[in-house]
Design a protein around this motif. Structure first.
Motif, mmCIF file in Angstrom:
data_model
loop_
_atom_site.group_PDB
_atom_site.id
_atom_site.type_symbol
_atom_site.label_atom_id
_atom_site.label_comp_id
_atom_site.label_asym_id
_atom_site.label_seq_id
_atom_site.Cartn_x
_atom_site.Cartn_y
_atom_site.Cartn_z
ATOM 1 N N HIS A 1 1.026 -1.260 -0.184
ATOM 2 C CA HIS A 1 0.203 -0.113 0.438
ATOM 3 C C HIS A 1 0.321 1.401 0.011
ATOM 4 O O HIS A 1 1.100 2.467 -0.755
ATOM 5 C CB HIS A 1 -1.468 -0.013 1.235
ATOM 6 N N TYR A 2 2.068 1.026 0.801
ATOM 7 C CA TYR A 2 2.413 2.603 1.242
ATOM 8 C C TYR A 2 3.603 2.196 -0.032
ATOM 9 O O TYR A 2 4.688 3.473 -0.321
ATOM 10 C CB TYR A 2 3.192 2.817 2.227
ATOM 11 N N GLY A 3 4.374 1.387 0.114
ATOM 12 C CA GLY A 3 5.771 1.161 -1.286
ATOM 13 C C GLY A 3 6.351 2.118 -0.696
ATOM 14 O O GLY A 3 6.469 1.974 -0.044
ATOM 15 N N SER A 4 8.032 2.325 -2.090
ATOM 16 C CA SER A 4 8.689 3.295 -1.567
ATOM 17 C C SER A 4 10.239 3.074 -0.518
ATOM 18 O O SER A 4 10.152 3.242 0.207
ATOM 19 C CB SER A 4 8.598 4.661 -1.174
ATOM 20 N N GLY A 5 10.033 1.134 -0.060
ATOM 21 C CA GLY A 5 10.798 0.152 0.391
ATOM 22 C C GLY A 5 10.113 0.696 1.884
ATOM 23 O O GLY A 5 10.889 0.248 2.815
ATOM 24 N N ALA A 6 8.937 0.833 1.972
ATOM 25 C CA ALA A 6 8.933 0.316 3.798
ATOM 26 C C ALA A 6 7.920 -0.441 4.283
ATOM 27 O O ALA A 6 8.531 -1.772 3.254
ATOM 28 C CB ALA A 6 6.543 1.753 3.407
ATOM 29 N N VAL A 7 8.744 -0.397 5.324
ATOM 30 C CA VAL A 7 8.961 -1.630 6.084
ATOM 31 C C VAL A 7 7.489 -2.032 7.285
ATOM 32 O O VAL A 7 7.364 -1.017 7.832
ATOM 33 C CB VAL A 7 10.143 -1.740 6.962
ATOM 34 N N ALA A 8 6.932 -3.136 6.959
ATOM 35 C CA ALA A 8 5.747 -3.423 8.135
ATOM 36 C C ALA A 8 6.974 -4.564 8.992
ATOM 37 O O ALA A 8 7.205 -5.351 8.868
ATOM 38 C CB ALA A 8 4.592 -3.535 7.649
ATOM 39 N N LEU A 9 6.047 -4.134 10.029
ATOM 40 C CA LEU A 9 6.758 -5.061 11.344
ATOM 41 C C LEU A 9 5.887 -5.187 11.994
ATOM 42 O O LEU A 9 4.390 -4.512 12.474
ATOM 43 C CB LEU A 9 7.199 -4.595 12.474
ATOM 44 N N PHE A 10 5.120 -6.544 12.770
ATOM 45 C CA PHE A 10 4.402 -6.915 13.579
ATOM 46 C C PHE A 10 4.379 -7.762 14.835
ATOM 47 O O PHE A 10 5.545 -8.380 15.314
ATOM 48 C CB PHE A 10 3.593 -8.632 12.430
ATOM 49 N N LEU A 11 3.574 -6.810 15.809
ATOM 50 C CA LEU A 11 4.113 -7.668 17.197
ATOM 51 C C LEU A 11 2.958 -8.586 17.684
ATOM 52 O O LEU A 11 1.786 -7.885 17.746
ATOM 53 C CB LEU A 11 4.506 -6.126 17.816
ATOM 54 N N VAL A 12 2.864 -9.266 18.376
ATOM 55 C CA VAL A 12 2.016 -10.050 18.429
ATOM 56 C C VAL A 12 1.633 -9.884 20.014
ATOM 57 O O VAL A 12 2.501 -9.977 20.742
ATOM 58 C CB VAL A 12 2.233 -11.576 18.596
ATOM 59 N N GLY A 13 0.242 -9.433 20.111
ATOM 60 C CA GLY A 13 0.363 -9.305 21.337
ATOM 61 C C GLY A 13 -0.595 -10.267 22.618
ATOM 62 O O GLY A 13 0.372 -11.303 22.758
ATOM 63 N N ALA A 14 -1.396 -9.220 23.435
ATOM 64 C CA ALA A 14 -1.644 -10.833 24.392
ATOM 65 C C ALA A 14 -2.812 -12.276 23.653
ATOM 66 O O ALA A 14 -3.802 -11.727 23.388
ATOM 67 C CB ALA A 14 -2.321 -10.072 25.346
#
Length: 371
Positions: free
Chosen positions: A170-183
């Motif tokens: 969606h954001y392109g331009s090399g944007a990185v998405a990170l996932f942090l698992v919650g409780a």
């Protein structure tokens, strides 16, 4: 990975310190809790039949990737603005279900589930996202245990990967998405490929969608990813005046548990064996207006919500499986029901509530100190 060993955590932090000069205490290493991907087994925990040559090759690939990513990060350091927001994403369901023979795993729409999704947006000076961090109480386990119709293994980054891909595209331009698992100790993806079933006679089983499973990953990944984008688009990043980390311990009561005796079905009674007091590491990470609470145990969703509700900081995220793993830390009700999580926990009844209250107290102390 569903968990990361202490040795691997130390090795990853050593690389980060070597390349980027980041002290081990200022870094966190988190598992995404994804089952359907190659795992690295530490010494002493290697299943019979494991090809150690391949095991070591995967570990080496991890280390190369971490060194490469760290090197790239240092070479592209730039000013940034940070912003945090929150919303909802209904991709999870409580997985503790009552059966004729006791509580077991499944999908319980009437059980407590936490749809809260927290988002940290990091923009470059051009106003475009450099990174998006998402935090939600759901395991990345849509394809946990799913196999091909012929019995083979399937590999996927599962919900965490699919959501991250959506956000990055969606954001392109090399944007990185990170996932942090919650409780997410008592939470599962709303749809699972190899789902638990309860038969009329009270016995339990599983039904697998096999190769069709990937459609569920795409479906829920798109839903979570689009909800994250919806939140991120409402965030206005600003210069961050707070960047700090505090490491503490909270004391709780342990209980006897051996992975070799993991539950295999529901029961109507269970004998818990309380143990000695034990320390649970807690990391409190402040980034701009966001406060991240990180713990090793897999907390129940209600416990994560409790910390967030009573935190003195409006923008509080709760992450689990941080800097290692410590199995489940369920809420008190789970012990009364003899759930899978309670019988698989190294912590005694009441430990989660004790830990949550201690964490909130530490947050209040931090707030009163002017941080």
């Amino acid at each position: 990975m569903t968990s990361i060993s202490d040795g691997m955590v130390a090795s990853m932090k050593a690389i980060l310190a070597d390349v980027a000069g980041v002290p081990a205490g200022h870094a966190i290493v988190c598992a995404s809790h994804t089952f359907s991907a190659p795992h690295v087994f530490p010494a002493g925990h290697v299943p019979a039949g494991t090809d150690m040559t391949k095991n070591d090759a995967i570990l080496a690939a991890f280390e190369v990737a971490i060194r490469s990513a760290s090197t790239h990060a240092v070479s592209t350091l730039q000013p940034a603005r940070l912003g945090v927001g929150s919303g909802t994403s209904r991709v999870s369901v409580n997985r503790d279900v009552a059966t004729a023979n006791g509580w077991w795993l499944g999908a319980n729409d009437a059980g407590f589930s936490d749809p809260f999704v927290g988002v940290l947006r990091i923009d470059g000076m051009n106003g475009k996202p450099l990174a998006i961090l998402m935090n939600i109480a759901v395991q990345s386990s849509i394809m946990d245990g799913s196999r091909t119709a012929a019995g083979g293994r399937m590999i996927t980054a599962d919900l965490a990967g699919a959501a991250a891909r959506y956000v990055e595209a969606h954001y392109g331009s090399g944007a990185v998405a990170l996932f942090l698992v919650g409780a997410a100790g008592d939470q599962a993806p709303y749809l699972q490929a190899n789902r638990h079933t309860i038969n009329p006679d009270g016995s339990v089983g599983r039904v697998d969608l096999h190769e069709a499973s990937f459609a569920l990953v795409d479906l829920l990944g798109e839903r979570l990813g689009s909800d994250v984008v919806r939140v991120a688009d409402t965030v206005t990043p600003r210069h961050a005046h707070v960047l700090d980390v505090l490491r503490e311990n909270v004391e709780v009561t342990s209980q006897a548990f051996s992975p070799r005796n993991a539950p295999v079905g529901p029961v109507a009674a269970f004998n818990y064996e309380r143990g000695a007091k034990t320390a649970v590491p807690v990391v409190l990470l402040r980034i701009g207006s966001m406060t991240l609470v990180g713990v090793q145990p897999e907390l129940a969703a209600s416990i994560g919500a409790r910390i967030r509700t009573y935190s003195p900081y409006p923008d509080t995220l709760v992450a689990t499986m941080v800097d290692g793993a410590a199995k489940y830390m369920p809420d008190a009700q789970s012990y009364d029901r003899f759930t899978y999580e309670a019988r698989s926990s190294p912590f005694a009844r009441g430990a989660a509530e004790t830990a949550a209250d201690a964490i909130v107290d530490k947050l209040k102390q931090l707030k009163n100190a002017g941080s």
